[in-house]
Design a protein around this motif. Sequence first.
Motif, PDB file in Angstrom:
ATOM      1  N   ARG A 121     -53.530 -25.353 -30.664  1.00  8.63           N
ATOM      2  CA  ARG A 121     -52.698 -24.165 -30.829  1.00  8.63           C
ATOM      3  C   ARG A 121     -53.493 -22.886 -30.535  1.00  8.63           C
ATOM      4  O   ARG A 121     -52.986 -21.977 -29.879  1.00  8.63           O
ATOM      5  CB  ARG A 121     -52.098 -24.139 -32.227  1.00  8.63           C
ATOM      6  CG  ARG A 121     -51.024 -25.233 -32.446  1.00  8.63           C
ATOM      7  CD  ARG A 121     -50.462 -25.245 -33.867  1.00  8.63           C
ATOM      8  NE  ARG A 121     -50.113 -23.927 -34.312  1.00  8.63           N
ATOM      9  CZ  ARG A 121     -49.011 -23.259 -33.968  1.00  8.63           C
ATOM     10  NH1 ARG A 121     -48.131 -23.819 -33.170  1.00  8.63           N
ATOM     11  NH2 ARG A 121     -48.809 -22.041 -34.413  1.00  8.63           N
ATOM     12  N   TRP A 172     -43.856 -33.046 -36.671  1.00  8.24           N
ATOM     13  CA  TRP A 172     -42.818 -32.024 -36.517  1.00  8.24           C
ATOM     14  C   TRP A 172     -42.260 -32.057 -35.099  1.00  8.24           C
ATOM     15  O   TRP A 172     -43.032 -32.176 -34.140  1.00  8.24           O
ATOM     16  CB  TRP A 172     -43.390 -30.624 -36.779  1.00  8.24           C
ATOM     17  CG  TRP A 172     -43.969 -30.450 -38.146  1.00  8.24           C
ATOM     18  CD1 TRP A 172     -45.266 -30.688 -38.507  1.00  8.24           C
ATOM     19  CD2 TRP A 172     -43.279 -30.034 -39.338  1.00  8.24           C
ATOM     20  NE1 TRP A 172     -45.424 -30.444 -39.859  1.00  8.24           N
ATOM     21  CE2 TRP A 172     -44.222 -30.031 -40.384  1.00  8.24           C
ATOM     22  CE3 TRP A 172     -41.961 -29.646 -39.610  1.00  8.24           C
ATOM     23  CZ2 TRP A 172     -43.888 -29.675 -41.694  1.00  8.24           C
ATOM     24  CZ3 TRP A 172     -41.636 -29.285 -40.902  1.00  8.24           C
ATOM     25  CH2 TRP A 172     -42.589 -29.292 -41.933  1.00  8.24           C
ATOM     26  N   ASP A 174     -40.890 -30.301 -31.748  1.00  9.42           N
ATOM     27  CA  ASP A 174     -41.344 -29.057 -31.119  1.00  9.42           C
ATOM     28  C   ASP A 174     -40.558 -27.853 -31.648  1.00  9.42           C
ATOM     29  O   ASP A 174     -41.091 -26.765 -31.770  1.00  9.42           O
ATOM     30  CB  ASP A 174     -41.165 -29.139 -29.597  1.00  9.42           C
ATOM     31  CG  ASP A 174     -42.163 -30.099 -28.968  1.00  9.42           C
ATOM     32  OD1 ASP A 174     -43.347 -30.058 -29.351  1.00  9.42           O
ATOM     33  OD2 ASP A 174     -41.751 -30.901 -28.100  1.00  9.42           O
ATOM     34  N   PHE A 177     -39.478 -25.437 -36.398  1.00 10.89           N
ATOM     35  CA  PHE A 177     -39.565 -24.162 -37.135  1.00 10.89           C
ATOM     36  C   PHE A 177     -38.571 -23.162 -36.550  1.00 10.89           C
ATOM     37  O   PHE A 177     -38.832 -22.515 -35.541  1.00 10.89           O
ATOM     38  CB  PHE A 177     -41.005 -23.637 -37.140  1.00 10.89           C
ATOM     39  CG  PHE A 177     -41.889 -24.522 -37.973  1.00 10.89           C
ATOM     40  CD1 PHE A 177     -42.027 -24.294 -39.335  1.00 10.89           C
ATOM     41  CD2 PHE A 177     -42.504 -25.645 -37.412  1.00 10.89           C
ATOM     42  CE1 PHE A 177     -42.798 -25.143 -40.122  1.00 10.89           C
ATOM     43  CE2 PHE A 177     -43.274 -26.501 -38.196  1.00 10.89           C
ATOM     44  CZ  PHE A 177     -43.417 -26.247 -39.555  1.00 10.89           C
ATOM     45  N   PHE A 187     -37.621 -23.922 -41.738  1.00 11.94           N
ATOM     46  CA  PHE A 187     -37.710 -25.080 -40.835  1.00 11.94           C
ATOM     47  C   PHE A 187     -36.530 -25.999 -41.091  1.00 11.94           C
ATOM     48  O   PHE A 187     -35.899 -25.949 -42.152  1.00 11.94           O
ATOM     49  CB  PHE A 187     -39.045 -25.820 -40.953  1.00 11.94           C
ATOM     50  CG  PHE A 187     -39.308 -26.516 -42.259  1.00 11.94           C
ATOM     51  CD1 PHE A 187     -38.728 -27.763 -42.552  1.00 11.94           C
ATOM     52  CD2 PHE A 187     -40.183 -25.977 -43.188  1.00 11.94           C
ATOM     53  CE1 PHE A 187     -38.999 -28.422 -43.745  1.00 11.94           C
ATOM     54  CE2 PHE A 187     -40.460 -26.633 -44.396  1.00 11.94           C
ATOM     55  CZ  PHE A 187     -39.855 -27.857 -44.677  1.00 11.94           C
ATOM     56  N   LEU A 192     -38.575 -32.789 -39.423  1.00 14.87           N
ATOM     57  CA  LEU A 192     -39.855 -33.032 -40.095  1.00 14.87           C
ATOM     58  C   LEU A 192     -39.927 -34.533 -40.348  1.00 14.87           C
ATOM     59  O   LEU A 192     -38.945 -35.153 -40.774  1.00 14.87           O
ATOM     60  CB  LEU A 192     -39.860 -32.244 -41.405  1.00 14.87           C
ATOM     61  CG  LEU A 192     -40.350 -32.900 -42.689  1.00 14.87           C
ATOM     62  CD1 LEU A 192     -41.849 -33.114 -42.643  1.00 14.87           C
ATOM     63  CD2 LEU A 192     -40.004 -32.002 -43.871  1.00 14.87           C
ATOM     64  N   PRO A 211     -47.817 -27.073 -37.310  1.00 17.11           N
ATOM     65  CA  PRO A 211     -46.746 -27.378 -36.347  1.00 17.11           C
ATOM     66  C   PRO A 211     -47.268 -28.174 -35.157  1.00 17.11           C
ATOM     67  O   PRO A 211     -48.469 -28.214 -34.894  1.00 17.11           O
ATOM     68  CB  PRO A 211     -46.276 -25.989 -35.885  1.00 17.11           C
ATOM     69  CG  PRO A 211     -46.733 -25.044 -36.939  1.00 17.11           C
ATOM     70  CD  PRO A 211     -47.999 -25.626 -37.500  1.00 17.11           C
ATOM     71  N   ARG A 212     -46.365 -28.820 -34.442  1.00 14.91           N
ATOM     72  CA  ARG A 212     -46.742 -29.578 -33.238  1.00 14.91           C
ATOM     73  C   ARG A 212     -47.402 -28.612 -32.256  1.00 14.91           C
ATOM     74  O   ARG A 212     -47.084 -27.436 -32.202  1.00 14.91           O
ATOM     75  CB  ARG A 212     -45.489 -30.206 -32.607  1.00 14.91           C
ATOM     76  CG  ARG A 212     -45.804 -31.345 -31.634  1.00 14.91           C
ATOM     77  CD  ARG A 212     -44.638 -32.341 -31.562  1.00 14.91           C
ATOM     78  NE  ARG A 212     -44.994 -33.544 -30.851  1.00 14.91           N
ATOM     79  CZ  ARG A 212     -44.740 -33.762 -29.557  1.00 14.91           C
ATOM     80  NH1 ARG A 212     -44.104 -32.846 -28.846  1.00 14.91           N
ATOM     81  NH2 ARG A 212     -45.109 -34.890 -28.996  1.00 14.91           N
TER      82      ARG A 212
ATOM     83  N   VAL B  77     -47.551 -25.536 -44.940  1.00 11.74           N
ATOM     84  CA  VAL B  77     -47.748 -25.732 -43.500  1.00 11.74           C
ATOM     85  C   VAL B  77     -48.284 -24.424 -42.925  1.00 11.74           C
ATOM     86  O   VAL B  77     -47.599 -23.407 -42.959  1.00 11.74           O
ATOM     87  CB  VAL B  77     -46.427 -26.104 -42.799  1.00 11.74           C
ATOM     88  CG1 VAL B  77     -46.668 -26.386 -41.323  1.00 11.74           C
ATOM     89  CG2 VAL B  77     -45.793 -27.305 -43.483  1.00 11.74           C
TER      90      VAL B  77
END
Lengths: 451, 451
Positions: A121, A172, A174, A177, A187, A192, A211-212, B77
């Motif tokens: 990320r 998660w 994509d 969120f 979310f 999830l 997150p992914r 998260v």
Amino acid sequence: MGRRKDKIKLGAFLLFTGHHVAAWRHPQASVGTDFENYFELAKLAEAAKFDAIFFADGVAARLKVVEAASRKAHSGVYPFEPITLLSALSSVTRNIGLIATASTSFSDPYNLARQFGSLDRLSAGRAGWNLVTSSDPEAAYNFGHEAQILHADRYDRAEEFADVVLGLWDSWDDDAFIRDRESGRYFDPERLHRLDHKGRHFKVRGPLNIPRSPQGRPVLVQAGASGPGKELAARTAEAIFAAHITLDEAKSFYADVKGKLGAYGRSLDDLKILPGIFPVVGRSETEAQEKFEALQELIQPQVGLNLLSQLSGVDLSPYPLDGPIPSDLPVTNAGKSRQELVLDLARRENLTIRQLYLRIAGARGHWQVVGTPSQIADVMEERFENYGADGFNIMAPIMPGGLADFIELVVPELRRRGLFRTEYEGTTLRENLGLKRPVNRFAVSNAAAAE
Amino acid sequence: MGRRKDKIKLGAFLLFTGHHVAAWRHPQASVGTDFENYFELAKLAEAAKFDAIFFADGVAARLKVVEAASRKAHSGVYPFEPITLLSALSSVTRNIGLIATASTSFSDPYNLARQFGSLDRLSAGRAGWNLVTSSDPEAAYNFGHEAQILHADRYDRAEEFADVVLGLWDSWDDDAFIRDRESGRYFDPERLHRLDHKGRHFKVRGPLNIPRSPQGRPVLVQAGASGPGKELAARTAEAIFAAHITLDEAKSFYADVKGKLGAYGRSLDDLKILPGIFPVVGRSETEAQEKFEALQELIQPQVGLNLLSQLSGVDLSPYPLDGPIPSDLPVTNAGKSRQELVLDLARRENLTIRQLYLRIAGARGHWQVVGTPSQIADVMEERFENYGADGFNIMAPIMPGGLADFIELVVPELRRRGLFRTEYEGTTLRENLGLKRPVNRFAVSNAAAAE
Ligand SMILES: Cc1cc2nc3c(=O)[nH]c(=O)nc-3n(C[C@H](O)[C@H](O)[C@H](O)COP(=O)(O)O)c2cc1C
Ligand SMILES: Cc1cc2nc3c(=O)[nH]c(=O)nc-3n(C[C@H](O)[C@H](O)[C@H](O)COP(=O)(O)O)c2cc1C
């Protein structure tokens, strides 16, 4: 056989001060171990459009023979830990992939999945994890063990470790969120996915609390070459960092591993094979040889012997330095493939112990090429076109000069031959390596997601 | 009592989108979770000469009540894992300290010592580790446990964990790496120290495979307030992140912990106490109140209740929302100090469950101040001058606006009063916090080192 349509992938293997065991003693090698020194190398590699920079790693200083260790720059003590180093580099680079080695034997799948997810990320999709099981016997002592974990047990744990990490990376969707201020929903609980893994080595509920990542998940690289190593790679890896000396070795490893992909429902393109190459580049053959000799002369005997013991997994110090390799060496629990590779070389060329350490000290079991830019491009092309490799990890003999030489002299030659990119194809490591973005195995269907 | 000669230390507690539980729903809050969003906050804090940015952390999504969790931005998260995030920030900042939370219950001392040592080297001496034992019951499920580890056992492990990490950070003398090309000696074996730790929880040989870091070692911060928490802090911590509401609480905690230092051979200056403050700043009292109300109105009842349960460690959902806090709540295994803090508040002010969650939702058990810049400076000054704090962790209600407000309005007021720096005193976090650089316990004597 027609010419390959894809291009050579290039990784820069960034071992500080250089890959040659005596590099640090060379007057032109930088012995700087500051962040700036690494930043300089990363910038060089990125300007040359390398796919990735690559960091080996270990979790112990190798001190079995302190006297010899203290004469090496690479005694297992690294200036930085690679995940933190690559994170620091992520914010000052834009395109180059960032691959860090981490061991399944001495880390925890939840923390590791999270840190690599975070790096992916931070870098907007440029992270890779080089999964190793650690052949170094000394690492175990830093993690509560009385002795090295057995090869088979290391791979048993690695198989499950990889499953847990891959599963957590699909925690998660994509688009999980949604951050809908109006309805107050941050979310979507349907997007999830708890893992609820229960296995022999690990019990992990999940989900991962990050997150992914932009690439779906970081690129999974591997560096183990034994039977179990190849099987794990064929099942899960997307790139392999390998060590081969001859073209035949390279081709048979390539065919072997690629041949296993089908059984796991994978296609040939899903896994890139990137062996190491240790290139000593000169504008003439003589210059290349002289460069190489200048490094070889700096090898201290204790260091050569120590390195040989480390790579072959057996202590050769009781044997005469100028005698042959004993034929009755015990098979060790360390890296089997490395041991065979080194001993095969000695037998094939009938080398003494001293000759052998001089042969492997530079490239350390990797493929060593000393020559002009076109000679080096020739053998790289040959290995690539004959399906011995999809690309190479460049192990520059000394830093930063050896990497700069390769970039200045060999890269343009590869480009002239249409073998290497002039511009990045994409923005993520996956896109540049030509790897698919993985679908989340748990994701709610696209139709549902589009509601 | 004379005026204090030292100045207030300031940390920026960087919780994305803001510390108020409903911040993310506010039209002016950034819900961006990219690196750039954090970089912006770090730059703000550094330009204002804050001592450090500070990241809380946990290793589980808090999903006991998914419906409520999905309505919060902070359900455990995080957009990034803090060690990687701070590493990425290290290369684009120059002066500000970088403090990451990591748990002794769910990590490994060798890997943790190495990563924080690496961050300290990457940042040229700006790293801090906030040692926590993790009160979140859900974390245990991600690390092979069937249930939360007991409070006493967590601290037992934490004591030994801290010893191992501190020992590993002294693995090498500052001048161990001599890199003498001529003699071929890369490090001096006498300046390398194996730890050989054998304890109840850990067996770690050492040495750490990274050189000693610029600060000698990263700054050790702690955030536990129970008896065992304070004892561990008094013995090993150099800063404490605390949560107090009243001046009396703050003063008695301060006196208590500082009073314990002598028994460990430490002086009052060796440990800085930095409680959290949740400041809602307005140019007038009315503006401040309006800002606060605008946030409070965005709190969803499920979320308020959920947060209350999380902080007090007990599930209050079976009880009437507008009734009193039941007096017969069981003591939990989670954060004892937090539970008492929250319940004491309710009893003192005779609050209903709903009123209580409205009271703690913003500051989450921390000290909440709604007012003008001079009102806020007044209470900070009072708390500092009366030895209730050595500084504060600023928990801005919404990001980036809340942090920008504090910097624009309160920081100049503190400076006018001579309470806060106008320029960094040093280049390391230690120097700015006024902490000594620790001597390596194992180091060969200075005389010998000077040979
Ligand atoms: C090319 C190559 C590179 C490797 N790099 C590392 C490394 O950086 N760190 C490490 O701990 N192990 C490394 N290994 C060791 C492997 O992870 C593995 O533990 C060891 O080789 C034993 O497995 P094998 O018999 O399957 O090769 C490497 C192995 C190979 C073949
Ligand atoms: C002000 C404060 C901040 C804390 N921050 C964290 C945190 O970020 N992550 C975490 O896992 N635990 C955090 N904790 C929990 C403590 O590490 C500890 O596990 C818990 O409070 C129980 O210990 P105690 O009873 O000594 O407070 C925090 C505690 C306090 C008092």
